[in-house]
Write a protein that holds these residues in place. Structure first.
Motif, short mmCIF file in Angstrom:
data_model
loop_
_atom_site.label_atom_id
_atom_site.label_comp_id
_atom_site.label_asym_id
_atom_site.label_seq_id
_atom_site.Cartn_x
_atom_site.Cartn_y
_atom_site.Cartn_z
N HIS A 559 0.91 -1.36 -0.04
CA HIS A 559 0.03 0.02 -0.11
C HIS A 559 0.81 1.24 -0.06
O HIS A 559 0.72 2.23 -0.60
N GLN A 560 1.83 1.43 0.71
CA GLN A 560 2.95 2.50 1.02
C GLN A 560 3.47 2.62 -0.44
O GLN A 560 3.61 3.90 -0.93
N LEU A 561 3.88 1.70 -1.34
CA LEU A 561 4.37 1.68 -2.63
C LEU A 561 3.60 2.19 -3.61
O LEU A 561 3.83 3.14 -4.24
N LYS A 562 2.39 1.68 -3.58
CA LYS A 562 1.21 2.22 -4.52
C LYS A 562 0.80 3.58 -4.39
O LYS A 562 0.52 4.38 -5.19
N VAL A 563 0.78 4.07 -3.05
CA VAL A 563 0.24 5.27 -2.60
C VAL A 563 1.38 6.33 -2.87
O VAL A 563 1.39 7.59 -3.49
N LYS A 564 2.70 6.06 -2.20
CA LYS A 564 3.55 7.11 -2.16
C LYS A 564 4.47 7.15 -3.29
O LYS A 564 5.44 8.06 -3.73
#
Length: 737
Positions: A559-564
């Motif tokens: 999730h962090q990778l996809k969002v950030k």
């Protein structure tokens, strides 16, 4: 001659006679047609020749390999010269070898005048010339085909090297066939079988000469096929992709002799090697130890040890053309008397032509493509396609498009996007070499070159629409991840006469087929196209099985990778940061596609010039070169429907402000995309980081240089701690295996 073995072959032939004669009766019909129409003194020699050869479809016409069409074309253009060639060939008072060789030389002379550019083959081989002799004197001569004759010698007489004898091989074969026909004439049962089968439009083969030709064909094809069918019950029939020499230069020889050839002659007889590893070691001794020879040794090992009788072979030319399909009908052989390509297998080339295929063909000399079922199916369907449906592709032209980056940036040109280009300059004058714009047609292939200061080939395109009197349309088909320097092109001797190199003034230059093949081979050395194989799927569960991480942690990380869009994996040495980074990319992509992953490692000397762009010394001057991140961004821009992952190991070891420069802002998720273009310092071009590119950094928490990560970079990345996963389900499953 071994008469007992011959009697055995005749018995087998009789068993299958009723099935075979229905398929092969065209031979007797072809002779009758020739005998009824031939008149060397005809006032209209070209028409007479066409009528005489009109029933030879299976003998002198095979897809795009057409000796009949060529001899008819020569007769249309130079009727008296071709008439004299046939007169001399049919002069029974002269030596047969001399007549055959004289006919070949005469045809070469006529062909040189007929095709002054030297683009076509005359196709008048020993096999074809022997067919002309047989048609004219069917009571005396036979059809000579090297692979068929070779097998008859091996079965009835013993080993012989026919392929190196030229016209002498025809004479030797005729002598053997004379002995066979003498036996057939005395076989009353077989004679009666033929008499009942021959129709009114068939030549009455009283001397059993054509029957001898048919027996030899049966032995080479039907009996070999039966043995290969028996073998098929035990081993899978494999399908191979094969390159008959550089630029398919050995193809004519392959067709003439019904064979396929492999190089690496210095290896001598390949059957002497007990393992592929032995071949690798020998190659290193012969050719130098600076290569792995994995592909080379695979080709030689599979050619000698893996390929079997009954296997299917597709012959290719260049990167997009299939020129034949055949069936292997002989075991590996080594002929030291040949000048080159001494490794041999007999092949019955069943389909010959020139079929264009959109996807790039594998580049290796010999490749086992058996497991790619859908691909093999498409190839089989392709070679069954009538030639007129694919002819337009085989006639493609090749062009070199020269662009000034200050006016038109090739790197910013997106794959699939169409660009128009006017045929007139700003002053209203025709562009230089205006005829090239007129000659270009839809589907032609274009090499995209960006001039000073870049001076590199940056991509490939095609003509999307031919000129309409005012402009021409180009569609980009590929952006090169590793551009080709002009200095490299300039050093290749075979390209010295390239239109662009002779006079670079202009924008659209002609490439010959040979020049394009050299350039595309150079491109493919560092810009591999993805295999035609379906990519292996990779899911979240695959990640959790391989990486010792809890499901909650994975969900948070992905999730962090996809969002950030930017994540740094930090942790102690040995916890699997590098291993996890690549598999994280796989899981987000959903497949294992290494072509969409770029892996680098920062160090103290890494700079903006390495990462984005800068001037580098080339020979006696400095040339502007794009960096690895710039090129990878370009690749991602040109494939916007797919995600790309840039993985940086030891991200904290480099001077990040110095490396990223003005891109420090553009990597932030809110500043991604075309709407946030920024001017680059070196070229003044507008650049952006695409939204489908993700950055995964890794850092060692035990490294003191961690403190060097400044706040500006910290706020652009999300940090994730990688810790030992002894309590994870993945670890427990592996422990209990």
């Amino acid at each position: 001659m071994d008469n007992l073995k011959l009697e055995e072959l005749i018995r087998e032939y009789k068993k299958d006679f009723n099935d075979i004669i229905l398929k092969e009766i065209y031979k007797w019909k072809a002779v009758k047609c020739f005998q009824d129409n031939w008149n060397i003194d005809s006032e209209d020699f070209p028409t007479m020749l066409k009528l005489s050869l009109s029933k030879t479809d299976n003998l002198l016409l095979s897809r795009n390999n057409f000796p009949r069409r060529m001899i008819n074309s020569y007769a249309d253009s130079f009727p008296e010269e071709v008439r004299v060639l046939f007169k001399n060939l049919y002069d029974e008072s002269q030596d047969l070898v001399m007549r055959i060789e004289s006919f070949r030389k005469g045809i070469e002379s006529v062909h040189a005048k007929w095709d002054s550019e030297g683009n076509k083959n005359h196709y008048q081989t020993y096999n074809v010339i022997s067919t002309y002799l047989w048609l004219r004197f069917p009571d005396k001569y036979y059809i000579y085909k090297p692979s068929i004759a070779q097998e008859m010698f091996e079965r009835l007489v013993g080993k012989i090297k026919l392929r190196s004898l030229g016209a002498e091989a025809v004479v030797k074969t005729y002598k053997l066939y004379d002995e066979i026909s003498d036996v057939l004439v005395k076989d009353a049962e077989l004679r009666e079988m033929f008499e009942k089968s021959m129709t009114a439009d068939c030549y009455q083969d009283l001397d059993m000469k054509t029957a001898t030709v048919d027996l030899a064909y049966y032995v080479n094809n039907y009996m070999n096929r039966m043995s290969s069918d028996a073998q098929e019950n035990q081993e899978e029939v494999k399908t191979w992709m094969y390159a008959p020499g550089e630029g398919a230069r050995k193809w004519d020889e392959c067709l003439e002799n019904s064979e396929m050839y492999l190089g690496w002659d210095d290896m001598n007889d390949l059957s002497q090697y007990s393992s592929r590893e032995d071949m690798v070691n020998r190659m290193k001794e012969i050719y130098g130890a600076n290569k792995s020879y994995m592909n080379d040794s695979l080709a030689t090992w599979e050619f000698a040890q893996v390929m079997n009788v009954g296997d299917i072979v597709f012959a290719k030319k260049g990167l997009h053309n299939i020129i034949g399909r055949g069936v292997v009908n002989g075991s590996y052989d080594y002929d030291d008397e040949r000048e080159e390509y001494k490794h041999i297998r007999s092949v019955k080339w069943e389909k010959v032509g020139d079929w264009y295929i959109d996807e790039q063909i594998v580049m290796k000399t010999l490749t086992d493509i058996t497991k790619y079922k859908d691909y093999v199916k498409r190839l089989n369907e392709l070679v069954e396609t009538p030639m007129d449906e694919t002819e337009e592709h085989s006639q493609r032209n090749y062009w070199w498009l020269n662009a000034n980056p200050k006016v038109w940036s090739m790197s910013e040109w997106v794959v699939g996007e169409i660009q128009d280009y006017t045929l007139f300059n700003d002053n209203g004058n025709k562009r230089r070499i205006y005829q090239n714009f007129i000659d270009a047609k839809e589907g032609d292939i274009v090499v995209c070159y960006e001039s000073n200061p870049t001076k590199q080939i940056l991509g490939l395109a095609e003509v999307a629409k031919a000129n309409d009197g005012e402009k021409i349309m180009f569609r980009k088909t590929e952006t090169l991840s590793s551009p080709i320097d002009f200095s490299t092109i300039k050093e290749i001797a075979e390209l010295r006469n390239m239109e662009f190199l002779v006079n670079p003034n202009g924008s659209f230059f002609k490439l010959t087929c040979a020049e394009y093949e050299i350039i595309i081979d150079l491109i493919r050395e560092s810009n591999k196209l993805p295999d035609v194989v379906p990519l292996e799927k990779y899911s979240k569960s695959d990640f959790l099985n391989e990486v010792f991480m809890d499901e909650k942690d994975y969900d948070r990380l992905s999730h962090q990778l996809k969002v950030k869009k930017n994540v740094i994996l930090q942790g102690a040495p040995g916890v699997g940061k590098t291993f996890s980074a690549k598999r994280l990319a796989y899981s987000v992509m959903g497949v294992k596609d290494d072509s969409r992953i770029c892996f680098i490692q920062f160090h103290q000397n890494y700079s903006y010039e390495d990462f984005i762009m800068g001037y580098r010394p080339v020979e006696d001057k400095f040339i502007l070169r794009k960096g690895i991140f710039y090129d990878f961004c370009t690749l991602a821009k040109n494939n916007r429907d797919k995600d790309y992952f840039f993985i940086i190991d030891e991200i904290n070891r480099g001077n990040l402000s110095k490396i990223f420069g003005e891109l420090l802002m553009l990597i932030e998720k809110d500043y991604r995309g075309e709407k946030n273009k920024m001017t680059l310092a070196y070229t003044g071009e507008k650049f952006y980081v695409p939204e489908n590119l993700y950055i995964i950094g890794m850092m060692n928490t035990a490294d003191r240089s961690l403190a060097m990560i400044d706040y500006a970079l910290r706020r652009r990345f999300s940090f994730f701690n990688i810790k030992p996963g002894f309590e994870t389900e993945g670890f427990k499953k592996n422990v209990h295996r």
